[in-house]
Design a protein around this motif. Structure first.
Motif, PDB file in Angstrom:
ATOM      1  N   LYS A   3       1.051  -1.222   0.119  1.00 37.81           N
ATOM      2  CA  LYS A   3      -0.210   0.003   0.215  1.00 37.81           C
ATOM      3  C   LYS A   3       0.672   1.131   0.283  1.00 37.81           C
ATOM      4  N   GLN A   7      -3.177   5.448   1.234  1.00 29.64           N
ATOM      5  CA  GLN A   7      -4.044   4.128   1.729  1.00 29.64           C
ATOM      6  C   GLN A   7      -4.077   3.953   2.773  1.00 29.64           C
ATOM      7  N   LYS A   8      -2.447   3.702   4.002  1.00 32.81           N
ATOM      8  CA  LYS A   8      -2.443   3.791   4.737  1.00 32.81           C
ATOM      9  C   LYS A   8      -3.144   5.025   5.851  1.00 32.81           C
ATOM     10  N   TRP A  10      -5.065   7.382   5.305  1.00 34.38           N
ATOM     11  CA  TRP A  10      -6.472   6.798   5.423  1.00 34.38           C
ATOM     12  C   TRP A  10      -7.206   5.941   5.895  1.00 34.38           C
ATOM     13  N   GLU A  11      -7.163   4.862   5.939  1.00 32.28           N
ATOM     14  CA  GLU A  11      -7.801   3.484   6.481  1.00 32.28           C
ATOM     15  C   GLU A  11      -7.071   4.139   7.975  1.00 32.28           C
ATOM     16  N   ALA A  12      -5.964   3.981   8.627  1.00 36.08           N
ATOM     17  CA  ALA A  12      -6.010   4.241   9.973  1.00 36.08           C
ATOM     18  C   ALA A  12      -7.073   5.692  10.370  1.00 36.08           C
ATOM     19  N   THR A  14     -10.034   6.725   9.145  1.00 34.67           N
ATOM     20  CA  THR A  14     -11.072   6.353   8.821  1.00 34.67           C
ATOM     21  C   THR A  14     -12.090   5.765   9.994  1.00 34.67           C
ATOM     22  N   ARG A  16     -15.450   6.309   9.411  1.00 32.97           N
ATOM     23  CA  ARG A  16     -16.820   5.390   8.450  1.00 32.97           C
ATOM     24  C   ARG A  16     -16.586   5.739   6.669  1.00 32.97           C
ATOM     25  N   ARG A  17     -17.337   4.530   6.444  1.00 33.45           N
ATOM     26  CA  ARG A  17     -18.048   5.858   4.888  1.00 33.45           C
ATOM     27  C   ARG A  17     -19.509   6.000   5.530  1.00 33.45           C
ATOM     28  N   THR A  23     -15.424   9.586   3.017  1.00 25.53           N
ATOM     29  CA  THR A  23     -15.106   9.280   4.166  1.00 25.53           C
ATOM     30  C   THR A  23     -15.125   9.907   5.246  1.00 25.53           C
TER      31      THR A  23
END
Ligand code: SF4
Length: 472
Positions: A3, A7-8, A10-12, A14, A16-17, A23
């Motif tokens: 990744k 991406q990393k 952003w995921e860490a 987040t 919720r969608r 996001t």
């Protein structure tokens, strides 16, 4: 497949969608200043809200700060009102404020990094377009509007559209006289001012890896001028060494853990990207904008475009820019007479910028028709520069040495162009009216090129200064 950093991070972060496809992203650090926060606080107060994380919020004053006399009340009543408003809001909501009496004060994108607030893997928001600067540390940093400032104050979150990632690889070593500013101006010239819309820019390659943190900040700072939402560099040893020991950096006992996490946030070697672009850093030359957006630039020994030479899509904007600037199609940019020289801003108002400019002006004199200003990006930059005697070098050469602030970058303070003046500027925007006069003209370039232009009284090739003895 690995990744990339976006991406990393952003995921860490987040939460919720959202049903909209956006996001809800948690914001690790919120930096505020006096211009885009008053209405946000007013709205928050009206709704009976509170600041959710005052400990993640830091305030400074920069845009409206006069850089000559800083006596209060300011002569500009609106500036005084904004100043009083941020003082009151920070007091009421328990937010640390770096005001004029505080040695931490300065341009928001200079003080965040120099205090160690800006760290890898963070999400950062600030009500100023050039928040992308903080991406130099491997943070994902968003410039936001006033209503979003309110949202972050109240919820510490932002609703954001997903982003694609374009990897921009700058290979090779930069030649003498080519600086980080030339790299980003060249990228924007090649990809266009809209080229980055919908993208995050990840800068990589040998030329970027060899850059200091201050140079990386100059590159990331102008990502927004290329249309990118954010710009970043994966963190490495250069990043960690810069942060270590700074006021808000992790303490020594927490340092190994912090570095371990920061390294984990860096882009994996086998990451995928939505797009990839390669530039040869060894071929980038000192660059100057000639038009009314940062993509309209030429190398200093090139000639201006002719509307007939460019694509039909560009023709009207090239013609408009040439007319506004009062430049002849096909004329050389070198030799363009300047009236004002400005060294400063969050792009190029850091210590290394001032050192390089001072090295060039030492023993020389500013041309008699040029008004020249050096405005350090922060009080810390100012103090460090004075400790090295740079203020004396500039003053002896005929530059005005000012207090820290945004100054002529956007002229929301007394530092403004007058009439049709032409300004050689180390800032980041050359839009019509940006420097305070609706008809004023801005030529963006590196601080070294501004220094050279100030001495020559016209746009000149900084590389010639390296071989020429200074006049005593
Ligand atoms: S120096 Fe210019 S771009 Fe940077 S924060 Fe100030 S006004 Fe914004």
């Amino acid at each position: 497949m690995g990744k990339n950093l976006l991406q990393k991070v952003w995921e860490a972060h987040t939460v919720r969608r959202l049903p909209t496809g956006q996001t809800q992203l948690f914001i690790g650090l919120h930096l505020i200043h006096e211009v885009t926060s008053p209405q946000a606080f007013e709205d928050l107060r009206r709704r009976g809200g509170r600041v959710l994380y005052p400990s993640r919020t830091f305030a400074t004053v920069d845009h409206i700060v006069p850089t000559a006399s800083q006596e209060r009340p300011f002569l500009d009543a609106l500036a005084e009102k904004m100043m009083a408003s941020i003082e009151e809001n920070c007091r009421d909501y328990g937010i640390p404020l770096f005001d004029l009496a505080d040695e931490r004060q300065g341009i928001v994108h200079v003080v965040g990094p120099e205090l160690g607030l800006t760290q890898p893997g963070l999400t950062i928001a600030c009500g100023d377009s050039h928040t992308s600067t903080h991406g130099a540390f491997g943070a994902i940093a968003f410039g936001i509007g006033t209503s979003q400032v309110r949202d972050v104050l109240a919820s510490q979150c932002l609703a954001l559209d997903p982003l694609k990632v374009r990897r921009i690889i700058v290979t090779g070593r930069l030649p003498q006289g080519t600086y980080a500013k030339d790299v980003i101006l060249t990228i924007i010239r090649q990809l266009g001012v809209q080229g980055g819309v919908g993208y995050a820019y990840e800068y990589a390659g040998e030329a970027i890896e060899r850059m200091s943190m201050e140079e990386r900040m100059s590159v990331c700072n102008m990502s927004i001028e290329g249309g990118a939402r954010v710009g970043y560099v994966s963190p490495d040893e250069t990043t960690f060494q810069y942060i270590r020991g700074r006021r808000y950096a992790p303490r020594e006992d927490a340092w190994p853990q912090a570095v371990k996490w920061w390294k984990a946030m860096a882009s994996d070697k086998d990451s995928s990207y939505d797009d990839e672009v390669k530039l040869d850093g060894a071929r980038i030359r000192p660059t100057v904008t000639w038009g009314i957006n940062p993509g309209q630039s030429v190398e200093v020994d090139e000639r201006l475009p002719r509307p007939s030479d460019v694509s039909p899509a560009e023709r009207a904007s090239v013609a408009e820019a040439l007319e506004f600037m009062d430049f002849q199609p096909g004329a050389p940019i070198a030799g363009t007479r300047i009236d004002v020289a400005f060294i400063g801003s969050c792009t190029n108002g850091r210590l290394s910028d001032l050192r390089e400019a001072a090295r060039l002006v030492k023993g020389r004199r500013v041309a008699s028709h040029v008004k020249a200003l050096v405005v350090p990006g922060s009080q810390q930059v100012l103090k460090a520069a004075e400790a090295e005697g740079l203020d004396q070098v500039f003053s002896q050469a005929g530059f005005e040495w000012r207090h820290a602030g945004c100054s002529m970058c956007l002229a929301m303070n007394p530092d403004k162009l007058v009439g049709r003046e032409v300004c050689a500027s180390s800032s980041n925007r050359n839009f019509k009216g940006r420097q305070g006069s609706p008809t004023g003209r801005t030529l963006l370039m590196s601080p070294a090129m501004v220094a050279a232009a100030a001495i020559a009284g016209e746009v000149t090739d900084v590389r010639e200064f390296f071989n020429e003895p200074a006049l005593k």
